[in-house]
Design a protein around this motif. Structure first.
Motif, mmCIF file in Angstrom:
data_model
loop_
_atom_site.group_PDB
_atom_site.id
_atom_site.type_symbol
_atom_site.label_atom_id
_atom_site.label_comp_id
_atom_site.label_asym_id
_atom_site.label_seq_id
_atom_site.Cartn_x
_atom_site.Cartn_y
_atom_site.Cartn_z
ATOM 1 N N GLY A 109 -34.660 4.807 -17.565
ATOM 2 C CA GLY A 109 -33.698 3.862 -18.146
ATOM 3 C C GLY A 109 -32.483 4.548 -18.754
ATOM 4 O O GLY A 109 -31.438 3.916 -18.954
ATOM 5 N N MET A 110 -32.585 5.851 -19.082
ATOM 6 C CA MET A 110 -31.471 6.566 -19.707
ATOM 7 C C MET A 110 -30.688 7.439 -18.723
ATOM 8 O O MET A 110 -29.696 8.059 -19.087
ATOM 9 C CB MET A 110 -31.983 7.434 -20.875
ATOM 10 C CG MET A 110 -32.583 6.655 -22.018
ATOM 11 S SD MET A 110 -31.543 5.287 -22.604
ATOM 12 C CE MET A 110 -30.232 6.206 -23.423
ATOM 13 N N ALA A 111 -31.161 7.484 -17.477
ATOM 14 C CA ALA A 111 -30.511 8.364 -16.490
ATOM 15 C C ALA A 111 -29.073 7.932 -16.212
ATOM 16 O O ALA A 111 -28.178 8.765 -16.061
ATOM 17 C CB ALA A 111 -31.321 8.385 -15.200
ATOM 18 N N SER A 112 -28.859 6.623 -16.162
ATOM 19 C CA SER A 112 -27.535 6.106 -15.857
ATOM 20 C C SER A 112 -26.512 6.519 -16.926
ATOM 21 O O SER A 112 -25.366 6.874 -16.602
ATOM 22 C CB SER A 112 -27.619 4.589 -15.730
ATOM 23 O OG SER A 112 -26.420 4.093 -15.241
ATOM 24 N N ALA A 113 -26.939 6.504 -18.181
ATOM 25 C CA ALA A 113 -26.034 6.905 -19.274
ATOM 26 C C ALA A 113 -25.631 8.370 -19.102
ATOM 27 O O ALA A 113 -24.472 8.736 -19.338
ATOM 28 C CB ALA A 113 -26.715 6.688 -20.623
ATOM 29 N N CYS A 114 -26.582 9.210 -18.690
ATOM 30 C CA CYS A 114 -26.271 10.639 -18.471
ATOM 31 C C CYS A 114 -25.320 10.792 -17.296
ATOM 32 O O CYS A 114 -24.402 11.616 -17.328
ATOM 33 C CB CYS A 114 -27.543 11.435 -18.199
ATOM 34 S SG CYS A 114 -28.719 11.423 -19.567
ATOM 35 N N ARG A 115 -25.552 9.994 -16.240
ATOM 36 C CA ARG A 115 -24.672 10.088 -15.062
ATOM 37 C C ARG A 115 -23.254 9.621 -15.412
ATOM 38 O O ARG A 115 -22.275 10.185 -14.922
ATOM 39 C CB ARG A 115 -25.247 9.273 -13.894
ATOM 40 C CG ARG A 115 -26.437 9.947 -13.262
ATOM 41 C CD ARG A 115 -26.839 9.384 -11.900
ATOM 42 N NE ARG A 115 -27.742 10.333 -11.258
ATOM 43 C CZ ARG A 115 -29.065 10.385 -11.458
ATOM 44 N NH1 ARG A 115 -29.642 9.504 -12.246
ATOM 45 N NH2 ARG A 115 -29.797 11.311 -10.869
ATOM 46 N N SER A 116 -23.151 8.596 -16.259
ATOM 47 C CA SER A 116 -21.821 8.132 -16.670
ATOM 48 C C SER A 116 -21.088 9.233 -17.433
ATOM 49 O O SER A 116 -19.886 9.437 -17.249
ATOM 50 C CB SER A 116 -21.932 6.885 -17.545
ATOM 51 O OG SER A 116 -22.490 5.842 -16.779
ATOM 52 N N LYS A 117 -21.836 9.954 -18.276
ATOM 53 C CA LYS A 117 -21.232 11.086 -18.997
ATOM 54 C C LYS A 117 -20.785 12.155 -18.009
ATOM 55 O O LYS A 117 -19.700 12.725 -18.139
ATOM 56 C CB LYS A 117 -22.273 11.730 -19.944
ATOM 57 C CG LYS A 117 -22.355 11.102 -21.316
ATOM 58 C CD LYS A 117 -23.327 11.912 -22.178
ATOM 59 C CE LYS A 117 -24.090 11.060 -23.159
ATOM 60 N NZ LYS A 117 -23.417 10.727 -24.380
ATOM 61 N N ALA A 118 -21.639 12.425 -17.013
ATOM 62 C CA ALA A 118 -21.309 13.449 -16.015
ATOM 63 C C ALA A 118 -20.025 13.073 -15.266
ATOM 64 O O ALA A 118 -19.158 13.924 -15.036
ATOM 65 C CB ALA A 118 -22.470 13.641 -15.051
ATOM 66 N N ILE A 119 -19.883 11.790 -14.920
ATOM 67 C CA ILE A 119 -18.678 11.321 -14.220
ATOM 68 C C ILE A 119 -17.432 11.606 -15.061
ATOM 69 O O ILE A 119 -16.464 12.209 -14.597
ATOM 70 C CB ILE A 119 -18.770 9.800 -13.909
ATOM 71 C CG1 ILE A 119 -19.824 9.542 -12.829
ATOM 72 C CG2 ILE A 119 -17.410 9.233 -13.499
ATOM 73 C CD1 ILE A 119 -20.137 8.064 -12.601
ATOM 74 N N GLN A 120 -17.525 11.207 -16.332
ATOM 75 C CA GLN A 120 -16.407 11.384 -17.263
ATOM 76 C C GLN A 120 -16.027 12.874 -17.376
ATOM 77 O O GLN A 120 -14.856 13.241 -17.327
ATOM 78 C CB GLN A 120 -16.896 10.879 -18.617
ATOM 79 C CG GLN A 120 -15.847 10.349 -19.516
ATOM 80 C CD GLN A 120 -16.492 9.960 -20.852
ATOM 81 O OE1 GLN A 120 -17.701 10.085 -21.085
ATOM 82 N NE2 GLN A 120 -15.681 9.487 -21.746
ATOM 83 N N LEU A 121 -17.044 13.719 -17.489
ATOM 84 C CA LEU A 121 -16.806 15.156 -17.660
ATOM 85 C C LEU A 121 -16.241 15.790 -16.384
ATOM 86 O O LEU A 121 -15.313 16.590 -16.443
ATOM 87 C CB LEU A 121 -18.104 15.846 -18.092
ATOM 88 C CG LEU A 121 -18.561 15.467 -19.513
ATOM 89 C CD1 LEU A 121 -20.033 15.793 -19.728
ATOM 90 C CD2 LEU A 121 -17.695 16.161 -20.556
#
Ligand SMILES: [Zn+2]
Length: 229
Positions: free
Chosen positions: A128-140
């Motif tokens: 459930g938290m993987a998407s939040a990490c991927r969104s951060k990765a996109i931003q970075l």
């Protein structure tokens, strides 16, 4: 086969020495996932890719190294909130803390990879938290592109990873655009196969994890279905 060892390392921030597990050697039996996550055995070494100082909480691949600004970041409140964020597994927090440090010192590409590694931890332990990490990765990674940093030395890998990040966070149009614009460029055959498969997954609105082996298989099937002239 994976071969591990014990290593002592002195923390760059607090000066305390702690023992960690190092990876002496490992191997992968198959091609990676579409976002470069390695197959086994290397896949299971993820927990050793990051070290967290048990004394001050400094997270790095090598805690004996750091930037002049690192101490201020590690001692900050925001850092400590991330370090102990109950929403994420502990290992994901370590990677997200590494991402925070790297972003603050201007290494957005390194930060993006750390956030992606946090996503892999979540895929295994808290999906459930993987998407939040991927969104951060996109931003970075977007930050890395804006400042002209290299995300990967290999041609087309940055685009392949970005497309996967967009697809797995449900941003299908953006994933599709990354695939289409990348496929216009001269690319290694394997990357072309990955992006073509990624595009097909995007069209199906598939948000699941897939492998490069599946992309190769898809290319073979597509080729065999082409009408012969
Ligand atoms: Zn320390």
């Amino acid at each position: 086969m994976t071969s591990l060892c014990k290593e002592k390392e002195k923390c760059f921030i607090c000066g305390k020495t702690s023992e960690f597990t190092g990876v002496m050697s490992t191997s992968s039996s198959d091609l990676p996932d579409l976002d470069t996550r390695p197959s086994e055995m290397k896949r299971s070494t993820l927990q050793y890719w990051i070290r967290r100082c048990p004394s001050c909480g400094y997270c790095a691949d090598q805690i004996s190294h750091g930037d002049g600004k690192t101490a201020a970041i590690v001692k900050g409140e925001v850092y400590h909130q991330q370090l102990a964020d109950p929403a994420y597994p502990e290992l994901a927090n370590s990677f997200l803390c590494r991402a925070m440090i790297q972003a603050d010192v201007g290494n957005h590409a390194e930060a993006g990879w750390a956030a992606l590694h946090a996503a892999w931890v979540c895929d295994d332990h808290k999906p459930g938290m993987a998407s939040a990490c991927r969104s951060k990765a996109i931003q970075l990674f977007q930050g890395a592109m804006e400042t002209g940093e290299t995300i990967s030395e290999e041609t087309g890998v940055a685009e392949a990873v970005m497309a996967d990040l967009y697809r797995r966070t449900g941003q299908f149009e953006k994933a599709q655009m990354v695939c289409l614009s990348a496929l216009f460029k001269p690319l290694p055959e394997l990357i072309t196969q990955v992006l073509t498969y990624q595009k097909a997954l995007t069209e199906r609105q598939d948000m699941k994890g897939h492998t490069v082996s599946q992309a190769v298989e898809y290319a073979k099937i597509s080729e065999s279905r082409k009408p012969h002239s």
